[in-house]
Motif scaffolding. Structure first.
Motif, PDB file in Angstrom:
ATOM      1  N   GLY A  29       0.770  -0.811  -0.290  1.00 20.91           N
ATOM      2  CA  GLY A  29       0.178   0.023   0.230  1.00 20.91           C
ATOM      3  C   GLY A  29       1.079   1.224   0.158  1.00 20.91           C
ATOM      4  N   ASP A  30       1.807   1.313   0.834  1.00 18.75           N
ATOM      5  CA  ASP A  30       2.609   2.809   0.662  1.00 18.75           C
ATOM      6  C   ASP A  30       3.273   2.412  -0.256  1.00 18.75           C
ATOM      7  OD1 ASP A  30       1.654   2.890   3.645  1.00 18.75           O
ATOM      8  OD2 ASP A  30       4.124   2.150   4.439  1.00 18.75           O
ATOM      9  N   GLY A  32       2.242   1.750  -3.627  1.00 18.97           N
ATOM     10  CA  GLY A  32       1.157   1.835  -4.242  1.00 18.97           C
ATOM     11  C   GLY A  32       1.086   4.054  -4.301  1.00 18.97           C
ATOM     12  N   LYS A  33       0.731   4.499  -2.879  1.00 17.66           N
ATOM     13  CA  LYS A  33       0.968   5.728  -2.719  1.00 17.66           C
ATOM     14  C   LYS A  33       2.664   6.462  -3.210  1.00 17.66           C
ATOM     15  CE  LYS A  33      -1.565   4.995   1.313  1.00 17.66           C
ATOM     16  NZ  LYS A  33      -1.694   5.191   2.625  1.00 17.66           N
ATOM     17  N   GLY A  34       3.611   5.728  -2.646  1.00 19.09           N
ATOM     18  CA  GLY A  34       4.723   6.514  -3.307  1.00 19.09           C
ATOM     19  C   GLY A  34       4.389   6.548  -4.670  1.00 19.09           C
ATOM     20  N   LYS A  36       2.072   6.823  -6.683  1.00 15.30           N
ATOM     21  CA  LYS A  36       0.872   7.934  -7.308  1.00 15.30           C
ATOM     22  C   LYS A  36       1.409   8.899  -7.131  1.00 15.30           C
ATOM     23  CE  LYS A  36      -3.406   5.161  -6.600  1.00 15.30           C
ATOM     24  NZ  LYS A  36      -4.365   5.205  -5.613  1.00 15.30           N
ATOM     25  N   SER A  37       2.259   9.536  -5.651  1.00 22.60           N
ATOM     26  CA  SER A  37       3.182  10.668  -5.549  1.00 22.60           C
ATOM     27  C   SER A  37       4.033  10.972  -6.479  1.00 22.60           C
ATOM     28  CB  SER A  37       3.278  10.655  -4.086  1.00 22.60           C
ATOM     29  OG  SER A  37       4.112  11.921  -3.329  1.00 22.60           O
TER      30      SER A  37
END
Length: 75
Positions: A29-30, A32-34, A36-37
C-alpha cells in the motif's frame, strides 16, 4: 539465469513468512502511494516549467562559455 514462476513463488512465500501478511500488504500500500505521488510530481513539474505554452530552453554549457578577451588582459 532465468527466473521462472516457481522461483518467484518461493521468494514470495519466504517474504510472506518473514514479514507476515499484514506487514506485506502495508508495504505494498505504501509502495502504491509512493508511485501515485511520483506521478503527480512529474505532472506538476510539467505544468510549472511551461508558462503560456512556452518553455525555457537553456543553452548547452559549451555555448554559454565565451572566449576570454585577450586584448583586455594585455596592456
Amino acid at each position: 539465469m532465468n527466473v521462472g514462476p516457481f522461483q518467484i513463488l518461493i521468494i514470495a512465500l519466504v517474504v510472506l513468512v518473514l514479514f507476515g501478511r499484514g506487514r506485506v500488504s502495508e508495504m505494498m500500500g505504501d509502495f502504491g502511494k509512493g508511485v501515485k505521488s511520483f506521478r503527480r510530481g512529474l505532472a506538476d513539474e510539467d505544468n510549472t516549467t511551461r508558462v503560456d505554452g512556452l518553455s525555457h530552453e537553456a543553452k548547452p554549457a559549451g555555448e554559454a562559455i565565451t572566449e576570454p578577451a585577450s586584448d583586455q588582459t594585455r596592456s
